[in-house]
Design a protein around this motif. Sequence first.
Motif, PDB file in Angstrom:
ATOM      1  N   SER A  10       0.808  -1.217   0.000  1.00 17.53           N
ATOM      2  CA  SER A  10       0.000   0.000   0.000  1.00 17.53           C
ATOM      3  C   SER A  10       0.837   1.261   0.000  1.00 17.53           C
ATOM      4  CB  SER A  10      -0.925   0.007   1.228  1.00 17.53           C
ATOM      5  OG  SER A  10      -0.153  -0.023   2.415  1.00 17.53           O
ATOM      6  N   GLU A  11       2.134   1.149  -0.261  1.00 12.82           N
ATOM      7  CA  GLU A  11       3.025   2.306  -0.206  1.00 12.82           C
ATOM      8  C   GLU A  11       3.865   2.358  -1.467  1.00 12.82           C
ATOM      9  OE1 GLU A  11       6.346   4.229   2.860  1.00 12.82           O
ATOM     10  OE2 GLU A  11       5.484   2.232   3.191  1.00 12.82           O
ATOM     11  N   VAL A  12       4.051   3.549  -1.992  1.00 14.16           N
ATOM     12  CA  VAL A  12       4.823   3.760  -3.207  1.00 14.16           C
ATOM     13  C   VAL A  12       6.164   4.374  -2.834  1.00 14.16           C
ATOM     14  CG1 VAL A  12       4.894   4.934  -5.433  1.00 14.16           C
ATOM     15  CG2 VAL A  12       2.741   4.038  -4.571  1.00 14.16           C
ATOM     16  N   ASN A  13       7.213   3.915  -3.457  1.00 14.91           N
ATOM     17  CA  ASN A  13       8.535   4.495  -3.260  1.00 14.91           C
ATOM     18  C   ASN A  13       8.567   5.831  -4.011  1.00 14.91           C
ATOM     19  OD1 ASN A  13      11.231   5.170  -3.132  1.00 14.91           O
ATOM     20  ND2 ASN A  13      11.936   3.050  -3.381  1.00 14.91           N
ATOM     21  N   GLN A  14       8.192   6.893  -3.328  1.00 17.39           N
ATOM     22  CA  GLN A  14       8.057   8.193  -3.970  1.00 17.39           C
ATOM     23  C   GLN A  14       9.400   8.710  -4.488  1.00 17.39           C
ATOM     24  OE1 GLN A  14       5.331   9.625  -4.716  1.00 17.39           O
ATOM     25  NE2 GLN A  14       3.835   8.498  -3.490  1.00 17.39           N
ATOM     26  N   TYR A  15      10.484   8.413  -3.793  1.00 11.72           N
ATOM     27  CA  TYR A  15      11.791   8.900  -4.237  1.00 11.72           C
ATOM     28  C   TYR A  15      12.170   8.261  -5.578  1.00 11.72           C
ATOM     29  CZ  TYR A  15      16.815   9.786  -4.362  1.00 11.72           C
ATOM     30  OH  TYR A  15      18.075  10.168  -4.755  1.00 11.72           O
ATOM     31  N   GLU A  16      11.999   6.944  -5.655  1.00  8.47           N
ATOM     32  CA  GLU A  16      12.327   6.254  -6.907  1.00  8.47           C
ATOM     33  C   GLU A  16      11.391   6.698  -8.027  1.00  8.47           C
ATOM     34  OE1 GLU A  16      12.361   1.710  -8.727  1.00  8.47           O
ATOM     35  OE2 GLU A  16      11.997   2.065  -6.584  1.00  8.47           O
ATOM     36  N   LEU A  17      10.099   6.852  -7.726  1.00  6.11           N
ATOM     37  CA  LEU A  17       9.146   7.272  -8.752  1.00  6.11           C
ATOM     38  C   LEU A  17       9.436   8.690  -9.231  1.00  6.11           C
ATOM     39  CD1 LEU A  17       6.575   6.789 -10.397  1.00  6.11           C
ATOM     40  CD2 LEU A  17       5.246   7.555  -8.422  1.00  6.11           C
ATOM     41  N   SER A  18       9.802   9.579  -8.310  1.00  7.00           N
ATOM     42  CA  SER A  18      10.095  10.957  -8.704  1.00  7.00           C
ATOM     43  C   SER A  18      11.300  11.027  -9.635  1.00  7.00           C
ATOM     44  CB  SER A  18      10.357  11.810  -7.457  1.00  7.00           C
ATOM     45  OG  SER A  18       9.210  11.839  -6.632  1.00  7.00           O
ATOM     46  N   SER A  19      12.321  10.218  -9.378  1.00  4.85           N
ATOM     47  CA  SER A  19      13.493  10.224 -10.256  1.00  4.85           C
ATOM     48  C   SER A  19      13.158   9.684 -11.638  1.00  4.85           C
ATOM     49  CB  SER A  19      14.624   9.408  -9.621  1.00  4.85           C
ATOM     50  OG  SER A  19      14.223   8.057  -9.444  1.00  4.85           O
ATOM     51  N   ARG A  20      12.261   8.708 -11.681  1.00  2.00           N
ATOM     52  CA  ARG A  20      11.855   8.176 -12.986  1.00  2.00           C
ATOM     53  C   ARG A  20      11.016   9.178 -13.758  1.00  2.00           C
ATOM     54  NH1 ARG A  20       9.165   3.048 -10.518  1.00  2.00           N
ATOM     55  NH2 ARG A  20       7.923   3.190 -12.444  1.00  2.00           N
ATOM     56  N   LEU A  21      10.133   9.902 -13.068  1.00  2.61           N
ATOM     57  CA  LEU A  21       9.295  10.881 -13.749  1.00  2.61           C
ATOM     58  C   LEU A  21      10.088  12.114 -14.155  1.00  2.61           C
ATOM     59  CD1 LEU A  21       6.037  10.729 -11.579  1.00  2.61           C
ATOM     60  CD2 LEU A  21       6.502   9.576 -13.747  1.00  2.61           C
ATOM     61  N   LEU A  22      11.102  12.449 -13.372  1.00  4.88           N
ATOM     62  CA  LEU A  22      11.910  13.618 -13.694  1.00  4.88           C
ATOM     63  C   LEU A  22      12.651  13.444 -15.017  1.00  4.88           C
ATOM     64  CD1 LEU A  22      12.801  16.389 -12.651  1.00  4.88           C
ATOM     65  CD2 LEU A  22      14.731  15.260 -11.518  1.00  4.88           C
ATOM     66  N   SER A  23      12.975  12.218 -15.342  1.00  4.68           N
ATOM     67  CA  SER A  23      13.684  11.975 -16.603  1.00  4.68           C
ATOM     68  C   SER A  23      12.796  12.298 -17.805  1.00  4.68           C
ATOM     69  CB  SER A  23      14.158  10.522 -16.668  1.00  4.68           C
ATOM     70  OG  SER A  23      13.049   9.644 -16.643  1.00  4.68           O
ATOM     71  N   LEU A  24      11.459  12.237 -17.644  1.00 12.77           N
ATOM     72  CA  LEU A  24      10.573  12.571 -18.753  1.00 12.77           C
ATOM     73  C   LEU A  24      10.720  14.034 -19.163  1.00 12.77           C
ATOM     74  CD1 LEU A  24       7.238  10.728 -17.855  1.00 12.77           C
ATOM     75  CD2 LEU A  24       8.776  10.204 -19.743  1.00 12.77           C
ATOM     76  N   THR A  25      10.752  14.933 -18.190  1.00  9.36           N
ATOM     77  CA  THR A  25      10.852  16.356 -18.499  1.00  9.36           C
ATOM     78  C   THR A  25      12.280  16.778 -18.806  1.00  9.36           C
ATOM     79  OG1 THR A  25      11.030  16.803 -16.123  1.00  9.36           O
ATOM     80  CG2 THR A  25       8.836  16.913 -17.122  1.00  9.36           C
ATOM     81  N   GLU A  26      13.284  16.072 -18.261  1.00  9.28           N
ATOM     82  CA  GLU A  26      14.669  16.416 -18.560  1.00  9.28           C
ATOM     83  C   GLU A  26      15.041  16.046 -19.989  1.00  9.28           C
ATOM     84  OE1 GLU A  26      16.980  14.486 -15.621  1.00  9.28           O
ATOM     85  OE2 GLU A  26      16.751  16.084 -14.121  1.00  9.28           O
ATOM     86  N   ASN A  27      14.525  14.924 -20.454  1.00  7.02           N
ATOM     87  CA  ASN A  27      14.833  14.496 -21.817  1.00  7.02           C
ATOM     88  C   ASN A  27      14.057  15.288 -22.865  1.00  7.02           C
ATOM     89  OD1 ASN A  27      16.505  12.540 -20.708  1.00  7.02           O
ATOM     90  ND2 ASN A  27      14.908  10.958 -20.734  1.00  7.02           N
ATOM     91  N   ASN A  28      12.925  15.851 -22.464  1.00 10.52           N
ATOM     92  CA  ASN A  28      12.105  16.614 -23.407  1.00 10.52           C
ATOM     93  C   ASN A  28      11.578  17.842 -22.675  1.00 10.52           C
ATOM     94  OD1 ASN A  28      10.408  17.554 -25.406  1.00 10.52           O
ATOM     95  ND2 ASN A  28       9.505  15.557 -25.860  1.00 10.52           N
ATOM     96  N   THR A  29      12.201  18.976 -22.908  1.00 10.37           N
ATOM     97  CA  THR A  29      11.835  20.199 -22.189  1.00 10.37           C
ATOM     98  C   THR A  29      10.577  20.867 -22.736  1.00 10.37           C
ATOM     99  OG1 THR A  29      13.293  21.483 -23.639  1.00 10.37           O
ATOM    100  CG2 THR A  29      14.228  20.651 -21.574  1.00 10.37           C
ATOM    101  N   SER A  30       9.961  20.319 -23.761  1.00  8.66           N
ATOM    102  CA  SER A  30       8.743  20.913 -24.306  1.00  8.66           C
ATOM    103  C   SER A  30       7.497  20.447 -23.566  1.00  8.66           C
ATOM    104  CB  SER A  30       8.606  20.564 -25.792  1.00  8.66           C
ATOM    105  OG  SER A  30       8.543  19.162 -25.973  1.00  8.66           O
ATOM    106  N   HIS A  47       5.459  27.446 -24.281  1.00  5.83           N
ATOM    107  CA  HIS A  47       6.348  27.904 -25.345  1.00  5.83           C
ATOM    108  C   HIS A  47       6.450  26.906 -26.497  1.00  5.83           C
ATOM    109  CE1 HIS A  47       9.042  25.308 -22.930  1.00  5.83           C
ATOM    110  NE2 HIS A  47       9.640  25.058 -24.101  1.00  5.83           N
ATOM    111  N   ALA A  48       5.962  25.666 -26.268  1.00  7.04           N
ATOM    112  CA  ALA A  48       6.075  24.641 -27.307  1.00  7.04           C
ATOM    113  C   ALA A  48       4.780  24.440 -28.081  1.00  7.04           C
ATOM    114  CB  ALA A  48       6.498  23.311 -26.675  1.00  7.04           C
ATOM    115  N   TRP A  49       3.754  25.234 -27.765  1.00  6.52           N
ATOM    116  CA  TRP A  49       2.472  25.063 -28.463  1.00  6.52           C
ATOM    117  C   TRP A  49       1.839  26.422 -28.684  1.00  6.52           C
ATOM    118  CZ3 TRP A  49       0.100  21.239 -30.967  1.00  6.52           C
ATOM    119  CH2 TRP A  49      -1.244  21.388 -31.295  1.00  6.52           C
TER     120      TRP A  49
END
Length: 352
Positions: A10-30, A47-49
């Motif tokens: 019933s618990e999510v590893n928020q630290y690990e999930l945040s690092s995985r989600l952060l890569s989405l915006t770092e790889n694509n700044t749009s 700025h991208a639309w």
Amino acid sequence: MPPVKHYSSSEVNQYELSSRLLSLTENNTSYTLTQINGQRIYRKAPHAWSGPEPSRNCEVFIGRIPHDCFEDTLVPLFRQAGELFEFRLMINFSGWNRGYAFAMYTTDAEASNAIRMFNNYMIRPSWQLGVCPSINNCRIFISRIPPTTPSAEIVRLLYALTDEVQEVRIRRSIASCAAIVEYKSHRGAAMARKALVAAAAAAWGCGARPAVDWSLPQSPQLLKQYREVGRWTPERGVELTRAPEEPSTTSPPPTAPSYTLEPWSQARRLRMIHEAQRSAAAAAEWSSRINTGMESLVSSMGSLGLGGARAAGVWGAPGATLSPPAPQPRDFNPWTARHPMQEFITPGKDSQ
């Protein structure tokens, strides 16, 4: 070596999930990633639309998502169908997703392509996604409004408490009042529903307990019962208009039928009619054969001198013109009565 922390189901590893989600915006700044009101939104950056948002036809609904599957898996997957304008994943309080999401593409063709590619897609062994067109409900239904509340006050409160209001339709009777509020987008209607659930009772006061919920798809005839239509603008304030009454027509009803049968229903109906006709023809043919056989039997018995009239009375075919049988006494007993062919039966040794 630091101890390894084990997370419960019933618990999510928020630290690990945040690092995985952060890569989405770092790889694509749009794109930007924000979380608000139980949903995490991965959306095109301003700025991208340029230009208006895509229409409702560009959005698809994604169901049957594993609860531990997040944007780092879903976004790259659904990018294969086309350019994403927005991806909204529903999140519950524990951090797991709620099993469904919405993906909005930039064109209708890309949304259709996503449905074709990913409906029943096996995202995990024995786990298929369900993808279909998204139906955006932009209407909120409010009932149990105090009937003494003026219509202008209802319109003014709804515009003050919520955003993106397009129009307010009001229906009144002697002891009740209800309203259907149309919003410009599904997101605006969802935000307004949450705000009205908490604020409507306090806004109307006088012990009022208005019920706020999503409005079901209304037919044009039912919507015409909400005769008062109200809008508000900063320049002109509240504007109330009344829908015109339906003109009473005395013209005869149209000759065309009020319903149509689907092709498969028409074929099924014709097949049932043909089967009934074949059954009736087979029954008539069988009855005719039986009658013919009985008539030939009676004639054969007559030619053998077995008493044609008497035999016809016993073995005659139904409907044949025969002499009526002798009336039976009221105390007739078929078990002790004399056999009608007794005189032609040769007595056996036991009867001697």
